[in-house]
Every structure is written in structure tokens, then in C-alpha cells.
Design a protein around this motif. Structure first.
Motif, PDB file in Angstrom:
ATOM      1  N   LYS A 178     -35.578  52.548  -7.791  1.00  0.00           N
ATOM      2  CA  LYS A 178     -37.033  52.637  -7.951  1.00  0.00           C
ATOM      3  C   LYS A 178     -37.544  51.667  -9.034  1.00  0.00           C
ATOM      4  O   LYS A 178     -36.917  51.568 -10.094  1.00  0.00           O
ATOM      5  CB  LYS A 178     -37.369  54.068  -8.377  1.00  0.00           C
ATOM      6  CG  LYS A 178     -38.679  54.583  -7.842  1.00  0.00           C
ATOM      7  CD  LYS A 178     -39.041  55.876  -8.505  1.00  0.00           C
ATOM      8  CE  LYS A 178     -38.420  57.095  -7.867  1.00  0.00           C
ATOM      9  NZ  LYS A 178     -38.897  58.345  -8.495  1.00  0.00           N
ATOM     10  N   PRO A 179     -38.664  50.977  -8.798  1.00  0.00           N
ATOM     11  CA  PRO A 179     -39.212  50.146  -9.881  1.00  0.00           C
ATOM     12  C   PRO A 179     -39.730  51.031 -11.013  1.00  0.00           C
ATOM     13  O   PRO A 179     -40.183  52.155 -10.776  1.00  0.00           O
ATOM     14  CB  PRO A 179     -40.358  49.377  -9.208  1.00  0.00           C
ATOM     15  CG  PRO A 179     -40.647  50.085  -7.941  1.00  0.00           C
ATOM     16  CD  PRO A 179     -39.447  50.897  -7.558  1.00  0.00           C
ATOM     17  N   GLY A 180     -39.651  50.496 -12.229  1.00  0.00           N
ATOM     18  CA  GLY A 180     -40.040  51.301 -13.388  1.00  0.00           C
ATOM     19  C   GLY A 180     -41.111  50.611 -14.219  1.00  0.00           C
ATOM     20  O   GLY A 180     -41.204  49.388 -14.247  1.00  0.00           O
ATOM     21  N   ILE A 181     -41.912  51.429 -14.918  1.00  0.00           N
ATOM     22  CA  ILE A 181     -42.927  50.870 -15.814  1.00  0.00           C
ATOM     23  C   ILE A 181     -42.210  50.058 -16.901  1.00  0.00           C
ATOM     24  O   ILE A 181     -42.687  49.021 -17.340  1.00  0.00           O
ATOM     25  CB  ILE A 181     -43.775  52.009 -16.428  1.00  0.00           C
ATOM     26  CG1 ILE A 181     -44.541  52.720 -15.313  1.00  0.00           C
ATOM     27  CG2 ILE A 181     -44.724  51.482 -17.502  1.00  0.00           C
ATOM     28  CD1 ILE A 181     -45.300  53.942 -15.758  1.00  0.00           C
ATOM     29  N   ILE A 182     -41.023  50.550 -17.289  1.00  0.00           N
ATOM     30  CA  ILE A 182     -40.203  49.817 -18.253  1.00  0.00           C
ATOM     31  C   ILE A 182     -38.964  49.323 -17.520  1.00  0.00           C
ATOM     32  O   ILE A 182     -38.347  50.077 -16.767  1.00  0.00           O
ATOM     33  CB  ILE A 182     -39.784  50.758 -19.409  1.00  0.00           C
ATOM     34  CG1 ILE A 182     -41.013  51.153 -20.220  1.00  0.00           C
ATOM     35  CG2 ILE A 182     -38.713  50.129 -20.299  1.00  0.00           C
ATOM     36  CD1 ILE A 182     -40.805  52.353 -21.092  1.00  0.00           C
ATOM     37  N   SER A 183     -38.616  48.059 -17.714  1.00  0.00           N
ATOM     38  CA  SER A 183     -37.398  47.537 -17.083  1.00  0.00           C
ATOM     39  C   SER A 183     -36.655  46.664 -18.083  1.00  0.00           C
ATOM     40  O   SER A 183     -37.255  46.162 -19.040  1.00  0.00           O
ATOM     41  CB  SER A 183     -37.743  46.727 -15.841  1.00  0.00           C
ATOM     42  OG  SER A 183     -38.446  45.568 -16.206  1.00  0.00           O
ATOM     43  N   LEU A 184     -35.365  46.498 -17.829  1.00  0.00           N
ATOM     44  CA  LEU A 184     -34.565  45.639 -18.705  1.00  0.00           C
ATOM     45  C   LEU A 184     -35.149  44.226 -18.707  1.00  0.00           C
ATOM     46  O   LEU A 184     -35.252  43.564 -19.728  1.00  0.00           O
ATOM     47  CB  LEU A 184     -33.115  45.597 -18.196  1.00  0.00           C
ATOM     48  CG  LEU A 184     -32.107  44.853 -19.057  1.00  0.00           C
ATOM     49  CD1 LEU A 184     -32.004  45.469 -20.437  1.00  0.00           C
ATOM     50  CD2 LEU A 184     -30.730  44.820 -18.396  1.00  0.00           C
ATOM     51  N   TRP A 185     -35.598  43.792 -17.526  1.00  0.00           N
ATOM     52  CA  TRP A 185     -36.193  42.457 -17.373  1.00  0.00           C
ATOM     53  C   TRP A 185     -37.448  42.320 -18.232  1.00  0.00           C
ATOM     54  O   TRP A 185     -37.630  41.336 -18.944  1.00  0.00           O
ATOM     55  CB  TRP A 185     -36.483  42.228 -15.889  1.00  0.00           C
ATOM     56  CG  TRP A 185     -37.254  40.983 -15.557  1.00  0.00           C
ATOM     57  CD1 TRP A 185     -38.473  40.934 -14.946  1.00  0.00           C
ATOM     58  CD2 TRP A 185     -36.867  39.617 -15.773  1.00  0.00           C
ATOM     59  NE1 TRP A 185     -38.865  39.629 -14.784  1.00  0.00           N
ATOM     60  CE2 TRP A 185     -37.900  38.790 -15.280  1.00  0.00           C
ATOM     61  CE3 TRP A 185     -35.761  39.014 -16.354  1.00  0.00           C
ATOM     62  CZ2 TRP A 185     -37.856  37.409 -15.341  1.00  0.00           C
ATOM     63  CZ3 TRP A 185     -35.721  37.621 -16.418  1.00  0.00           C
ATOM     64  CH2 TRP A 185     -36.758  36.840 -15.911  1.00  0.00           C
ATOM     65  N   SER A 186     -38.322  43.359 -18.200  1.00  0.00           N
ATOM     66  CA  SER A 186     -39.567  43.240 -18.962  1.00  0.00           C
ATOM     67  C   SER A 186     -39.274  43.234 -20.465  1.00  0.00           C
ATOM     68  O   SER A 186     -39.913  42.517 -21.226  1.00  0.00           O
ATOM     69  CB  SER A 186     -40.563  44.340 -18.586  1.00  0.00           C
ATOM     70  OG  SER A 186     -40.031  45.597 -18.892  1.00  0.00           O
ATOM     71  N   ILE A 187     -38.267  43.999 -20.895  1.00  0.00           N
ATOM     72  CA  ILE A 187     -37.930  44.025 -22.328  1.00  0.00           C
ATOM     73  C   ILE A 187     -37.398  42.661 -22.756  1.00  0.00           C
ATOM     74  O   ILE A 187     -37.798  42.101 -23.777  1.00  0.00           O
ATOM     75  CB  ILE A 187     -36.887  45.127 -22.620  1.00  0.00           C
ATOM     76  CG1 ILE A 187     -37.534  46.494 -22.430  1.00  0.00           C
ATOM     77  CG2 ILE A 187     -36.303  45.001 -24.019  1.00  0.00           C
ATOM     78  CD1 ILE A 187     -36.615  47.660 -22.618  1.00  0.00           C
ATOM     79  N   ARG A 188     -36.479  42.107 -21.942  1.00  0.00           N
ATOM     80  CA  ARG A 188     -35.902  40.799 -22.315  1.00  0.00           C
ATOM     81  C   ARG A 188     -36.962  39.700 -22.260  1.00  0.00           C
ATOM     82  O   ARG A 188     -36.918  38.762 -23.044  1.00  0.00           O
ATOM     83  CB  ARG A 188     -34.752  40.442 -21.378  1.00  0.00           C
ATOM     84  CG  ARG A 188     -33.598  41.388 -21.572  1.00  0.00           C
ATOM     85  CD  ARG A 188     -32.282  40.700 -21.531  1.00  0.00           C
ATOM     86  NE  ARG A 188     -31.253  41.663 -21.849  1.00  0.00           N
ATOM     87  CZ  ARG A 188     -30.165  41.862 -21.139  1.00  0.00           C
ATOM     88  NH1 ARG A 188     -29.944  41.133 -20.061  1.00  0.00           N
ATOM     89  NH2 ARG A 188     -29.279  42.761 -21.505  1.00  0.00           N
ATOM     90  N   GLN A 189     -37.911  39.850 -21.354  1.00  0.00           N
ATOM     91  CA  GLN A 189     -38.992  38.849 -21.301  1.00  0.00           C
ATOM     92  C   GLN A 189     -39.848  38.939 -22.553  1.00  0.00           C
ATOM     93  O   GLN A 189     -40.280  37.923 -23.075  1.00  0.00           O
ATOM     94  CB  GLN A 189     -39.842  39.088 -20.069  1.00  0.00           C
ATOM     95  CG  GLN A 189     -39.285  38.398 -18.849  1.00  0.00           C
ATOM     96  CD  GLN A 189     -40.335  38.268 -17.790  1.00  0.00           C
ATOM     97  OE1 GLN A 189     -41.021  39.248 -17.494  1.00  0.00           O
ATOM     98  NE2 GLN A 189     -40.494  37.094 -17.244  1.00  0.00           N
ATOM     99  N   SER A 190     -40.070  40.180 -23.021  1.00  0.00           N
ATOM    100  CA  SER A 190     -40.901  40.346 -24.217  1.00  0.00           C
ATOM    101  C   SER A 190     -40.273  39.652 -25.412  1.00  0.00           C
ATOM    102  O   SER A 190     -40.961  39.017 -26.195  1.00  0.00           O
ATOM    103  CB  SER A 190     -41.068  41.823 -24.569  1.00  0.00           C
ATOM    104  OG  SER A 190     -41.694  42.468 -23.526  1.00  0.00           O
ATOM    105  N   SER A 191     -38.947  39.808 -25.578  1.00  0.00           N
ATOM    106  CA  SER A 191     -38.319  39.158 -26.733  1.00  0.00           C
ATOM    107  C   SER A 191     -37.856  37.748 -26.384  1.00  0.00           C
ATOM    108  O   SER A 191     -37.152  37.114 -27.164  1.00  0.00           O
ATOM    109  CB  SER A 191     -37.185  40.016 -27.300  1.00  0.00           C
ATOM    110  OG  SER A 191     -36.420  40.542 -26.272  1.00  0.00           O
TER     111      SER A 191
END
Ligand code: UDP
Length: 454
Positions: A144-157
Motif C-alpha cells: 500500500k502507498p503511504g503518506i510517509i515513505s522511505l523514498w520521501s524521507i531520503r528525498q527530504s534529506s
């Protein structure tokens, strides 16, 4: 005879009993697994619904009411629609608050936690494309897609160098309720660095230096092109400590100014980019770059010379990268020679090795000054300063775990490892850097280094 047949019978019976008990054990194990999976699914759903309730009451409803009062009389819409990939690759329409920026705009997504169409932690949310997804994407869509994802966290940093698909697979292989919980915790500090995907300039001007704003793959392509054209390029990385030094050390500053490319290293630069309105595309440092550089060099048959570090470390790094990436190591040498008297002999060794890429690991600013001083006689095409890289790759100094880098705390790890040497660099250096960034922002870019540096 009788004894033999009894023994045989006993063995048969034992076999039957043990296989039955094994079967029972297998059955029990499967049941236990199913029960624990269902229980953890239930706990995750309960957490998601509690979070959805809290966000709805605390943030969504007040924002909705405010916007209702402000936007409706002006005839403006409250929501915008966004079509994304849902579970199993089906289209899913999400509502966002029209006219709000990233975090606030996506508040309505928390309502999808009630419906179960989105998870709190899951795979990345991607824009819907009607064309048939690649087979790998088909597997990724099973989660399932999530509001938080490993990809979004790594993109942020800005450390999502491996690309979305590889990051999604890493997430899927690690997925577990505890992993998801830790991912959610990591998302909170990562929010500090996140910003909307505004079009960003190719050059990030900071403290009078022109820093390249590019992705890791752009940087590798840039080097590949320079290698193909045999165009010598000096490439340096700068972190907050380097920038602090560049203010007080004129020679270092000149060395940086004469570089063909300066690349932004570390979360401090990401924060500076955010403060100055030039969002950085990626946070690029030598340690993260090495695997990509070696893969390209191996494919294109360019060899590497490693110079620097304590005796033995360049050789150990060379062995490790030759084994892992199949790249040719033209030579390796430590960095504790007499830089005044012995540089000529070292340069002779580098040139006769016919290396195309030279990695110099003396630490900043020594390595940059050495490269610039000798670049006219150095034959390799790429001349790069890589700091403590060989200490990491030879396994002599442990790099901060990935989760610490995701939340921008690699520097804390480095202080813990070498407090004597690192505390001043970070505890004094980080606030000083932020002060200089703010001064640069406020007083403008026309000032010379002496003015903004003090
Ligand atoms: N070093 C060297 N020759 C010298 C001084 C230092 O080869 O004359 C090496 C040192 O062994 C270390 C690296 O340079 O491997 C500097 O590491 P540091 O962590 O300070 O670099 P950073 O990545 O922080 O710039």
C-alpha cells in the motif's frame, strides 16, 4: 531376528511419531505466524486510525473551516484533485487543499487512513500514469502507498541517490511494523528539510562560491563526459566546515574558486539552500559518490589512483572497490609523504600509472591546495578531493548508519567517534556556519569574504 524386527518397528514408529510431530510443529508455526501477522496488522490499523483521528481534529477540521470561510466567498475551490497509483497499481484520486503548500496541502490524505486506501507508512505516492506499469512496478504496487515513505524521507534529506525503484525495494524487504514505526519517527525531523519541488537554479551561490546544484546521476554524467573528452576537471566537495575555512583561509578559497565543480556535501548545505531559497537537488559527498563513480569507471574502463590516508588504507580501499565494482585500480599510496619535497615523485607515480581518475584524501583544505598547485603536471582527467573517504572504505572508521543520515545527524555520529578532533568542527562550526549563511542572506551577495566572514 526378533530383536532386529523389533528395532526396525521401533524405528518406523519413531519416524512416524517424529514426522507427525514435525508436521504438527509446522502447522502450529503457520498458525502462530498467521495470528501474529493479523495482530500486527490490527495494531498498525489502530495506530493509523488514532493518528487519522488526531490529525483530523487538530489540523484538518480547523484548516477546513478557516478555508471554508475565506475561500468560498471569493469563489475559490477548497480542494484540488490528484490522481496517484493506489494499491495493486489501480488509480486513486486524492484530495489536497487547493492553494496550500506541500505539508498543509496534503492534510486531507489523513482521511484516507480511515478508508485504508493509504497507509501511514508505505511505498511512495506517485502520480498516476495510464500506461502499463513495468513488471517491477507491479510488485512494488502490491504494498500500500503511504503518506510517509522511505523514498520521501531520503528525498527530504537529499540522499535518495539510488533512485526510487531501488529505495522502494529496500523498503519492501525491510517492511515490518517496528520498521514502519521507526520510519514514522524519522519522518518528523526529515520534514524540517522538505520543501516543495520548486524549480531550482543550477548554481547555488553561497559565501561568494558557486556550488553546483545537481543530482548524483548528473554529477556522474558530468565526469563521464569530461573523461570522454579528456577535459581535466578538478572537483571539490564543500561541507559547512569547509565553507567556514574558506572564509579565513585565502589560499583555500582561491583553490575552491579555481575548481571546475564544487559539490554540496551534507545536511548543512541543504539547510543553507532552504534558507537562501535555492533548494538543493541532492546532497552529494565523496563517500556516497564512490559506488556510482566506480560503476561508471568499470563500465567505461577508466582506472582510478587512490592517494591519501594513513599507510595501508588507500590499498585496502582499492582492494575493496576493485572486488565490489570490478574497477581497475591503477595505484594506491598513503598521504603522509613530505608534500614539499616528495610531491614530484608521487606525481611521477600517478602519471606513469596512466590513471584517468585521481582521488586525493588528505582532508580539506590540504587536498584542494595540493591538487590546484600540481594540476598542470597531473595527467589524470578527474582530480577529486575526497577527505576521509579511505578511512570509511577500508573499514577503519565506521560511517553513521543510514537512518542517522536520513535525519541529518551524521555529524553527531562523527563527534561521538572522534570527540577530540570533531567537537570544534561541528559544535562551534555549525552555528558559525548558520550565522554566516544568515549574514550572507541579509547583507547581500555583493560583499567580499572579509566582510561576511567575521
Ligand atoms: N591525511 C593525509 N595526509 C595528511 C593529513 C591527513 O593523508 O598529511 C588524511 C587522514 O589520514 C584522513 C584524511 O586525510 O584519512 C582526512 O580525514 P578527515 O576526516 O579530516 O577529512 P574530511 O572528510 O572531514 O574532510
Amino acid at each position: 531376528m526378533i530383536a532386529g524386527s523389533t528395532a526396525k518397528e521401533a524405528r518406523k514408529l519413531e519416524k512416524r511419531l517424529t514426522s507427525r510431530s514435525k508436521a504438527r510443529r509446522g502447522w502450529q508455526r503457520r498458525l502462530a505466524f498467521a495470528v501474529s501477522a493479523a495482530l500486527s496488522e490490527l495494531i498498525v490499523r489502530m495506530i493509523e486510525i488514532s493518528v487519522a483521528l488526531a490529525v483530523t481534529l487538530i489540523a484538518f477540521v480547523p484548516v477546513l473551516l478557516y478555508r471554508f470561510a475565506v475561500r468560498l466567498p471569493a469563489g475559490k475551490p477548497l480542494f484540488a484533485k490528484r490522481a496517484v497509483f493506489g494499491r495493486l497499481g489501480k488509480p486513486l484520486t486524492l484530495l489536497t487543499f487547493d492553494g496550500l503548500s506541500d505539508g498543509m496541502a496534503t492534510l486531507p490524505w489523513f482521511l484516507e487512513l480511515f478508508t485504508g486506501r493509504l497507509a501511514l507508512a508505505g511505498t511512495a505516492i506517485r502520480e498516476w500514469q495510464p500506461s502499463a506499469p513495468a513488471p517491477e512496478q507491479g510488485y512494488i504496487s502490491m504494498v500500500k502507498p503511504g503518506i510517509i515513505s522511505l523514498w520521501s524521507i531520503r528525498q527530504s534529506s537529499r540522499i535518495a541517490h539510488e533512485g526510487r525503484e531501488a529505495t522502494e525495494w529496500e523498503y519492501i524487504f525491510s517492511k515490518h511494523p517496528v520498521y514502519d514505526f521507526l520510519l514514522i519517527l524519522r519522518a518528523l525531523p526529515a520534514m524540517l528539510f522538505s520543501e516543495s519541488q520548486a524549480a531550482s537554479s543550477e548554481i547555488f551561490e553561497l559565501l561568494g562560491l558557486k556550488i553546483d546544484n545537481m543530482t548524483m546521476s548528473d554529477a556522474i554524467r558530468m565526469m563521464q563526459q569530461a573523461l570522454a573528452e579528456k577535459r581535466q576537471s578538478a572537483i571539490f566537495f564543500v561541507n559547512p566546515d569547509c565553507l567556514n575555512q574558506s572564509v579565513t583561509d585565502r589560499d583555500y578559497r582561491e583553490a575552491l574558486t579555481s575548481a571546475d565543480h564544487i559539490l554540496p556535501d551534507g545536511i548543512g548545505l541543504v539547510i543553507a539552500g532552504k534558507l537562501l531559497g535555492t533548494p538543493l537537488l541532492e546532497n552529494i559527498n565523496g563517500t556516497d559518490m564512490l559506488p556510482f563513480l566506480c560503476t561508471m569507471a568499470a563500465a567505461e574502463k577508466f582506472s582510478i589512483f587512490l592517494l591519501g590516508g594513513k599507510p595501508g588504507r588507500a590499498e585496502m580501499t582499492g582492494d575493496a572497490i576493485a572486488q565490489n565494482y570490478g574497477v581497475t585500480i591503477a595505484g594506491a599510496m598513503h598521504g603522509y609523504f613530505d608534500h614539499e619535497k616528495e610531491s614530484n615523485a608521487v606525481i611521477e607515480a600517478i602519471n606513469s600509472s596512466k590513471a584517468s581518475i585521481l582521488l586525493v584524501a588528505f582532508g580539506a583544505p590540504l587536498q584542494e591546495k595540493w591538487i590546484v598547485r600540481h594540476r598542470a603536471v597531473l595527467r589524470p582527467t578527474i582530480l577529486m578531493g575526497v577527505g576521509g573517504l579511505f578511512d570509511f572504505y577500508s573499514g577503519n572508521i565506521q560511517r553513521a548508519p543510514r537512518w542517522m543520515r536520513e535525519i541529518g545527524l551524521e555529524w553527531v555520529y562523527r563527534i561521538m567517534q572522534e570527540p577530540g578532533r570533531m567537537w570544534k568542527r561541528y559544535v562551534v562550526g555549525n552555528p558559525l556556519f548558520l550565522y554566516r549563511v544568515m549574514k550572507w542572506k541579509v547583507l547581500g551577495r555583493s560583499l567580499n569574504s572579509d566582510t561576511y566572514g567575521t
